[in-house]
Design an enzyme around this catalytic site. Sequence first.
Site, PDB file in Angstrom:
ATOM      1  N   ILE A   4      10.314  38.087 -26.640  1.00 13.37           N
ATOM      2  CA  ILE A   4      10.340  37.615 -25.252  1.00 13.37           C
ATOM      3  C   ILE A   4      11.111  36.297 -25.319  1.00 13.37           C
ATOM      4  O   ILE A   4      10.808  35.431 -26.145  1.00 13.37           O
ATOM      5  CB  ILE A   4       8.917  37.454 -24.665  1.00 13.37           C
ATOM      6  CG1 ILE A   4       8.975  36.925 -23.237  1.00 13.37           C
ATOM      7  CG2 ILE A   4       8.022  36.596 -25.512  1.00 13.37           C
ATOM      8  CD1 ILE A   4       7.601  36.957 -22.526  1.00 13.37           C
ATOM      9  N   SER A   5      12.132  36.164 -24.499  1.00  8.31           N
ATOM     10  CA  SER A   5      13.010  34.989 -24.598  1.00  8.31           C
ATOM     11  C   SER A   5      12.257  33.707 -24.307  1.00  8.31           C
ATOM     12  O   SER A   5      11.249  33.693 -23.600  1.00  8.31           O
ATOM     13  CB  SER A   5      14.177  35.116 -23.632  1.00  8.31           C
ATOM     14  OG  SER A   5      14.967  36.204 -23.991  1.00  8.31           O
ATOM     15  N   GLN A   6      12.838  32.646 -24.809  1.00  4.93           N
ATOM     16  CA  GLN A   6      12.334  31.299 -24.541  1.00  4.93           C
ATOM     17  C   GLN A   6      12.328  31.086 -23.011  1.00  4.93           C
ATOM     18  O   GLN A   6      13.265  31.528 -22.333  1.00  4.93           O
ATOM     19  CB  GLN A   6      13.331  30.363 -25.217  1.00  4.93           C
ATOM     20  CG  GLN A   6      13.068  28.916 -25.156  1.00  4.93           C
ATOM     21  CD  GLN A   6      14.250  28.155 -25.766  1.00  4.93           C
ATOM     22  OE1 GLN A   6      15.258  28.758 -26.128  1.00  4.93           O
ATOM     23  NE2 GLN A   6      14.127  26.873 -25.877  1.00  4.93           N
ATOM     24  N   ARG A  21       3.177  34.280 -17.798  1.00  2.00           N
ATOM     25  CA  ARG A  21       3.874  34.643 -19.038  1.00  2.00           C
ATOM     26  C   ARG A  21       2.908  35.075 -20.143  1.00  2.00           C
ATOM     27  O   ARG A  21       3.205  35.929 -20.961  1.00  2.00           O
ATOM     28  CB  ARG A  21       4.714  33.429 -19.495  1.00  2.00           C
ATOM     29  CG  ARG A  21       5.601  33.681 -20.709  1.00  2.00           C
ATOM     30  CD  ARG A  21       6.486  32.470 -20.949  1.00  2.00           C
ATOM     31  NE  ARG A  21       6.971  32.399 -22.325  1.00  2.00           N
ATOM     32  CZ  ARG A  21       8.139  32.898 -22.740  1.00  2.00           C
ATOM     33  NH1 ARG A  21       8.944  33.495 -21.891  1.00  2.00           N
ATOM     34  NH2 ARG A  21       8.507  32.799 -23.998  1.00  2.00           N
TER      35      ARG A  21
END
Lengths: 232, 787
Positions: A82-84, A56
């Site tokens: 960027i999503s959790q 990530r």
Amino acid sequence: MKSSIILNFLLPAIVCSTLYGQGNYEKQRDDMVIHQIKARGVNDKNTLNAMKKVPRHLFVPAGYRSKAYDDRPLPIGYGQTISQPYIVAYMTELLKAGAESTVLEIGTGSGYQAAVLSGIAEKVYTVEIIEELGLAAKKRLKTLNYKNVEVKIADGYDGWKEHAPFDGIIVTAASEYIPPPLIEQLKDGGRMIIPIGSPFNVQTLMMVTKKGDKISTKNMMLVRFVPFTRKK
Amino acid sequence: MFRTNLAIGLISAAIIAFQLVLMQILSYIQWYHFAYMIISVALLGFGAAGTFLTVFRKKLQRNYALIFPLLLFITGILMSIVVIIANTETVRFDSLLIFHDFRYAGRLVATYFIFFLPFFTGALAIGMSFLKFAGKIGKIYFSNLVGSGIGGIIALLLMQFVLPQQLPLIIAVIALAGGFVSFPKNAGKLLQSVALVSIVVLPAVLFIPYKLKPSEYKDISKTLLLPDATVEYEKSSPYGLVQVVSSPVLRYAPGVSLGYRGTFSVQKAVFNNGNWNGFLIPATDREETSILDFTPQSLPYQIAKNEKVLILDAATGENVALALSHNVTEIVATEANAAIFSLLQHSFATYDQVKLRHTLSRTFLVSDTSGYQLIELPVIGSFFGNSGLNAVESHFELSIEAFHDMWDRLADNGMISVSCWMDYPVRNAYRLLAVIDRLLKEKKIKHPEKHIIAIRSWCAVAFFVNKSEFSRNQEIQAQQFCNDMMFDPLLMPGSTAIDTGSFNVLQDTSFFRNIKRLLSSEEEKNAFFKEYPYRIQPVTDNRPFFFQHIRWSGIQQVISSFRKGGLPFLELGYLLVLFTFVQILFIAGFFIIVPLFFKRWKSKDKFRVFFYFSGIGLAYMFVEIVFIQHFTFYFGQAIYAAAASISMLLIASGLGSYYSVFLQITKKILFLIPIIIGVVLLIYSFLLPTVLSLTIGVALPLKIFISIVLTGIPGFLLGIPFPAGIKYLSEKRQADIPRAWAFNGYFSVISTALATIIAVEAGYVLLLLIAGVTYALAGLSYSRQKN
């Protein structure tokens, strides 16, 4: 003299720190999967494995690398995030993709969600409307060797007709409407997952299912709100 | 003396105008909450100037003739460049990123400091004059207040014609004019050089190409990233910057049914201050709005014949188009934002059946006497559920009194249609239902359940309240509509059961249990209100904060959720006000109060000076905020009413100040005037809303006269205590004056945010009462001979 210093001291130091850094990220990734994802009820093995593998930290801007595995969304520029990690995992699990699935993603962003899906599905098609983001994601995914992911710079409204129908569709940008072409490109019995919420404020996920002519939705409440209960 | 008075008037006008312009600019590049920040920054400048005066009083006084114009020139130069500096890459902050990246908090502080500078230098010039001419303070203060009032009007006029980024420069010229007016004959080299620099800098700024850059998370920024997106139209107004953007991929279909299989036409989007405001309905779609027939809002047209329809807060006119497509014979639509209203006029100019009214919806409802078959409100909240952003904005159109007004405007078979986006955790839908339930109870409706239909789509809940009972036939038609559109009935008139739906399933079924509790006995309902973590009780005109749901007890939870990186927009509005208050309390304390301890204060009247000047500083802003609210409602024009009430109050206060020149200032006067103000405010707190609502329908000239009288009386009185106090000190103990001014400044600083908190928690009536009591207490500090 200078070259010997570089060879004898600096290079090993750089290599060591890089290796340490990678090891450190791996540890952070494992922690992320255990404490943020598994602990919240995501149990699908494919999803957990994929989340463990995708680096990530390479999908976030350099300035945010140290926060890449934090339990939060992060800015990636152009008003996007960027999503959790948990949201990515939860959406992936809900999609129920398998080794033979073909998946469409609308809103490539950093390419992280596509990278996670690539470890599960046979083929991932992803569409991004913002050219700069799409090109950067394409390059990143290629560099990181995600061979079963195809990126297209286009309007997500139209989906990707040439590769339809899809077993699953993930829409990563909230919209006031669900484009009819996407519903049409969904296989009978397929699932579409859409988050409803502003960039830093993902609140709920919507699961759209198609069975013949009937389209139904299921609003999936997120655990985020569980603590919001008042003591009587 | 005349030149000094004129210069004071000019710098005061520039300061107020600059404050309003900065509020406008920050509302565009960030969100409107930063208006509070600017008010606080400006007042902080005044407070800090007072402290600076205390410390350097003698030096400043000695060189007054030189320093006063110098400060005015510096203020002008700063006003022309601070926005440019704050807009640079290195300084520009993004309020959304503050919660994610600590560097942005630093940038916020830097911005705060940059904006503080011109207010500080301008205020220092004014404060020096107060001290220098303390014996004639009435006239100086008169110039200060009247100048401020005129400055507000100038800013509003300019906003009508000039783009926000060009405004600071024009206002800087006003400050410079003050410098030239007060330019002494024997000006030294320093003053001459600074004057010369100002003459060079201002025209130079004109050639610096800069454009205000809104946060990348604002709707307009994201839209402009779309392929071939261009700004086609830009119009500045006091309501904000209206922009129209086109792109071949912009489509309009708000919450349309999943059963819709047609195409979505490409349209132009309208933004106000960078926030999404709607779409321009293309001419071809105005009569054939098939897409809108696939939304819950079209139900009233499926189950009833509507000949006369009232559309409140019409924005760009989607509901007007829907009504047109159903051949409604008379459509009345209201819109308060002048720039949006002109777009609306442009879209529907050729339709005789459409009557547009440029006013606040609530003001129109109170003064109108027609009967409508349908009254429609826009969809409440926002798709993203970030309605908390509007937490401290008054919404008189959603109060229980507003629903009474709507009910009274309905024909016998008329219907109110009101929808909201689904927000999670659910707040808006509960609050709407609570308002509807209260309305039907207060109207003494025998079977309330037979007057309500509620349906759910995949993203919204729509409520329909009928004045007469819904018929069986209407119920069947509503069921059929839901089936066709893949919507789910929630409440149907023939049944007391709550339908949990088959098309749009909720994983968390507590929603249905809670809806049931809201419609059950009073005890059960009240218990639910208490237990639910958010405030969802109906709102009233006294506390019209529909989108303020946060409870004191829930603040800790919200803050802790920030740390996890989520929810920054959820209820952010109120939290920002609280945050601003605490921040100002400390920063202002640090800059204003703490430095006072470094200089020994030898005075017999310490406590008296403190209580008197802090009390009148605190209460003045309370009165101002209450008046803005009341006159906004009265005139139906938020911005103009705000400016007019502030300007009228300031000018009346100026006259009061001028009058104080002729008063023999004694302790008795300092005791009596605030007590009289206290009594007047006490009377106003009970009578003002009644007088205004009784006269809301009278002709405009009479309305203006009434408002001048109603503002003028307290305004005149409010102008006396400060100059009277200063004049008294100038005769008794001049060294106390800078401190008095600093105390006054500090409490004015904290009063802006505090007034909002009190209004949200206790209502406007109590806020005015507190202002009255505070004035009375300030007067009491001079009630006895000794401390």
